[in-house]
Design a protein around this motif. Structure first.
Motif, PDB file in Angstrom:
ATOM      1  N   LEU A  68       0.821  -1.119   0.033  1.00 19.57           N
ATOM      2  CA  LEU A  68       0.000   0.100   0.117  1.00 19.57           C
ATOM      3  C   LEU A  68       0.964   1.236   0.058  1.00 19.57           C
ATOM      4  O   LEU A  68       1.646   1.460   0.810  1.00 19.57           O
ATOM      5  CB  LEU A  68      -0.817   0.058   1.064  1.00 19.57           C
ATOM      6  N   ASP A  69       0.772   1.918  -1.235  1.00 16.76           N
ATOM      7  CA  ASP A  69       1.830   3.108  -1.458  1.00 16.76           C
ATOM      8  C   ASP A  69       0.943   4.528  -0.966  1.00 16.76           C
ATOM      9  O   ASP A  69       0.219   4.738  -1.692  1.00 16.76           O
ATOM     10  CB  ASP A  69       2.115   3.210  -2.661  1.00 16.76           C
ATOM     11  N   ALA A  70       1.350   4.775   0.444  1.00 13.87           N
ATOM     12  CA  ALA A  70       0.441   5.980   0.826  1.00 13.87           C
ATOM     13  C   ALA A  70       1.119   7.254   0.732  1.00 13.87           C
ATOM     14  O   ALA A  70       1.048   7.931   1.695  1.00 13.87           O
ATOM     15  CB  ALA A  70      -0.154   5.473   2.218  1.00 13.87           C
ATOM     16  N   ARG A 121       5.638   5.243   2.627  1.00 12.29           N
ATOM     17  CA  ARG A 121       5.350   6.537   2.963  1.00 12.29           C
ATOM     18  C   ARG A 121       6.586   7.377   2.355  1.00 12.29           C
ATOM     19  O   ARG A 121       7.528   6.837   2.408  1.00 12.29           O
ATOM     20  CB  ARG A 121       4.985   6.998   4.531  1.00 12.29           C
ATOM     21  N   THR A 122       6.450   8.588   2.074  1.00 13.22           N
ATOM     22  CA  THR A 122       7.287   9.497   1.592  1.00 13.22           C
ATOM     23  C   THR A 122       7.539  10.818   2.265  1.00 13.22           C
ATOM     24  O   THR A 122       6.301  11.291   2.979  1.00 13.22           O
ATOM     25  CB  THR A 122       7.177   9.771   0.029  1.00 13.22           C
ATOM     26  N   PHE A 123       8.417  11.351   2.281  1.00 12.46           N
ATOM     27  CA  PHE A 123       8.703  12.741   2.654  1.00 12.46           C
ATOM     28  C   PHE A 123       8.801  13.680   1.534  1.00 12.46           C
ATOM     29  O   PHE A 123       8.837  15.093   1.719  1.00 12.46           O
ATOM     30  CB  PHE A 123      10.131  12.779   3.336  1.00 12.46           C
ATOM     31  N   SER A 124       8.526  13.163   0.270  1.00 12.04           N
ATOM     32  CA  SER A 124       8.424  14.026  -0.761  1.00 12.04           C
ATOM     33  C   SER A 124       7.133  14.985  -1.210  1.00 12.04           C
ATOM     34  O   SER A 124       7.350  15.726  -1.839  1.00 12.04           O
ATOM     35  CB  SER A 124       8.526  13.172  -2.071  1.00 12.04           C
ATOM     36  N   LYS A 125       6.232  14.566  -0.395  1.00  9.65           N
ATOM     37  CA  LYS A 125       4.746  15.399  -0.596  1.00  9.65           C
ATOM     38  C   LYS A 125       4.677  16.350   0.366  1.00  9.65           C
ATOM     39  O   LYS A 125       4.972  17.278   0.293  1.00  9.65           O
ATOM     40  CB  LYS A 125       3.780  14.221  -0.975  1.00  9.65           C
ATOM     41  N   ILE A 126       3.696  15.809   1.216  1.00  8.81           N
ATOM     42  CA  ILE A 126       3.351  16.882   2.247  1.00  8.81           C
ATOM     43  C   ILE A 126       4.598  17.472   3.054  1.00  8.81           C
ATOM     44  O   ILE A 126       4.618  18.630   3.345  1.00  8.81           O
ATOM     45  CB  ILE A 126       2.305  16.334   3.435  1.00  8.81           C
TER      46      ILE A 126
HETATM   47  C1  LIG Z   1       5.737  10.656  -5.212  1.00  4.73           C
HETATM   48  C2  LIG Z   1       5.098   9.294  -5.215  1.00  4.73           C
HETATM   49  C3  LIG Z   1       6.164   8.247  -4.682  1.00  4.73           C
HETATM   50  C4  LIG Z   1       7.759   8.658  -4.297  1.00  4.73           C
HETATM   51  O1  LIG Z   1       8.553   9.060  -3.985  1.00  4.73           O
HETATM   52  P1  LIG Z   1       9.762   9.424  -3.450  1.00  4.73           P
HETATM   53  O2  LIG Z   1       9.961  10.722  -3.728  1.00  4.73           O
HETATM   54  O3  LIG Z   1      10.636   8.427  -4.196  1.00  4.73           O
HETATM   55  O4  LIG Z   1       9.679   9.102  -1.930  1.00  4.73           O
HETATM   56  C5  LIG Z   1       5.679   7.116  -4.687  1.00  4.73           C
HETATM   57  N1  LIG Z   1       4.553   6.621  -4.760  1.00  4.73           N
HETATM   58  C6  LIG Z   1       3.466   7.382  -5.319  1.00  4.73           C
HETATM   59  C7  LIG Z   1       2.125   7.199  -5.712  1.00  4.73           C
HETATM   60  C8  LIG Z   1       4.035   9.002  -5.380  1.00  4.73           C
HETATM   61  O5  LIG Z   1       3.227   9.752  -6.326  1.00  4.73           O
END
Ligand SMILES: *Cc1c(COP(=O)(O)O)cnc(C)c1O
Length: 363
Positions: free
Chosen positions: A186-188, A216-221
């Motif tokens: 689950l890619d949240a 989870r990622t630090f790239s978005k919020i």
């Molecule tokens: C942006 C995104 C990621 C990931 O990004 P990283 O910058 O590699 O952490 C992963 N999954 C989805 C659905 C995304 O939109």
């Protein structure tokens, strides 16, 4: 000259094309092409990364202990069941390589995040896409596409680029209909933006069902795409596998420090979520009022589908926006040739974007 042979499948890969950031003839552009978070990084994360810059002569803590503890505190998770990665992209790639090989399949919905397919192909794994239902992942179609060779099912929830999501009940139904030995990922990546009572990012499902992992990622919020930082929460055996296959120092000293500060900065993430709530609704309402066709996005972006008659197409819209210094993202590579994904930026950026599209629609 003879070249060393490349493994089968690699030369069929199309390199990932990232969102553009420059436009000829425009000194300043409005970049709404990569869902990067409207507010930049938290000032506390910036300060921590500045301090960290002075000690980059030292290797990072390969076990990311302090960061995993901070994430664990923030989300109520056992740090022993977390792995950090150089972006969640790295974790996607590691999961594919660890659990699937040539002859195996990884499954995902038709308009899923592109990296599942790219990493599968790179590892010689067969990517399988199940149809969606009105740009929403379809649990029954996914289950119908599971074969004996299926090793991993990737579900971005909410999904990029459609912005749609599956309810907790639907994700549970998916897990319960899957063979137990199929890994459900689950890619949240957009979880923090979602304000829906029936949404669950995956933590509860990882806890209640075997062989389920949340990314989870630090790239978005958190606005830290340039630092490359993501994490996985999963069962002990998957965490053990990820720790075996990752590189020993996969997260840099500045990323560790910035991530630790960012995850503790509740005020900043609250602000970013409130910003998105307001401007997502504002943008969607105005674009719909222009007669444009949008999905029900719960992420930090909207997906706009254009008509096909000449002068009204997505390419026309994209060119018109570029003429105004605005870069969105055409979605042809995602099987959405008529759609443009527009990231929620600052208030000024959204006003400029909506004004430009109003002008475009008016002809
Ligand atoms: C942006 C995104 C990621 C990931 O990004 P990283 O910058 O590699 O952490 C992963 N999954 C989805 C659905 C995304 O939109």
């Amino acid at each position: 000259m003879k070249q060393p042979p490349v493994r089968p499948g690699i030369m069929d890969l199309k390199p990932y094309v990232a969102g553009e950031s420059k436009l000829e003839g425009h000194a300043r552009v409005i970049k709404l092409s990569s869902n990067e978070g409207a507010l930049g990084p938290s000032p506390k994360a910036i300060a921590a990364m500045r301090v960290a810059a002075a000690v980059v002569d030292r290797y990072p803590d390969g076990a990311a202990v302090a960061l995993r503890e901070a994430i664990g505190r923030r989300h109520g998770l056992d740090p022993a069941r977390l792995v950090c990665g150089s972006g969640s992209d790295e974790l996607i790639s590691l999961l594919v390589r660890a659990y699937a090989g040539p002859g195996d399949e990884v499954l995902f919905p038709a308009h899923a995040f592109l990296m599942y397919r790219i990493y599968a192909q790179g590892a010689g794994v067969t990517p399988v896409a199940a149809p969606e239902n009105g740009m929403v992942a379809d649990v029954d179609a996914l289950l119908a596409h599971v074969s004996e060779r299926t090793r991993i099912l990737f579900l971005a929830n909410p999904n990029n680029p459609t912005g749609t999501y599956l309810s907790d009940a639907e994700v549970r139904r998916l897990r319960e209909g899957l063979r137990e030995d199929v890994l459900l990922v689950l890619d949240a990546a957009y979880a923090e933006y979602v304000e829906k009572n029936d949404y669950e990012p995956g933590i509860a499902l990882v806890d209640s069902h075997p062989n389920t992992v949340m990314l989870r990622t630090f790239s978005k919020i958190h606005g830290m795409g340039g630092a490359r930082l993501g994490w996985a929460y999963g069962p002990d055996h998957v965490i053990d596998v990820l720790n075996r296959v990752r590189s020993p120092f996969n997260v840099s000293v500045p990323a560790l420090a910035g991530g630790e500060a960012a995850i503790q900065d509740h005020a900043f993430t609250d602000l970013a979520r409130e910003h998105n709530d307001y401007w997502l609704a504002w943008t969607a309402e105005r674009l719909r009022a222009l007669g444009l066709n949008l999905t029900d996005s719960v992420g930090n972006f909207v997906l706009v589908t254009f008509q096909t008659e000449p002068g009204r197409t997505v390419n026309d819209a994209d060119a018109f926006l570029r003429g105004k210094g605005i870069i969105a993202r055409a979605m042809g590579a995602y099987g959405l040739p008529d759609s443009l994904r527009i990231t929620i930026g600052t208030g000024d950026e959204m006003r400029a974007c909506v004004d430009a599209l109003a002008e475009f629609v008016a002809g």
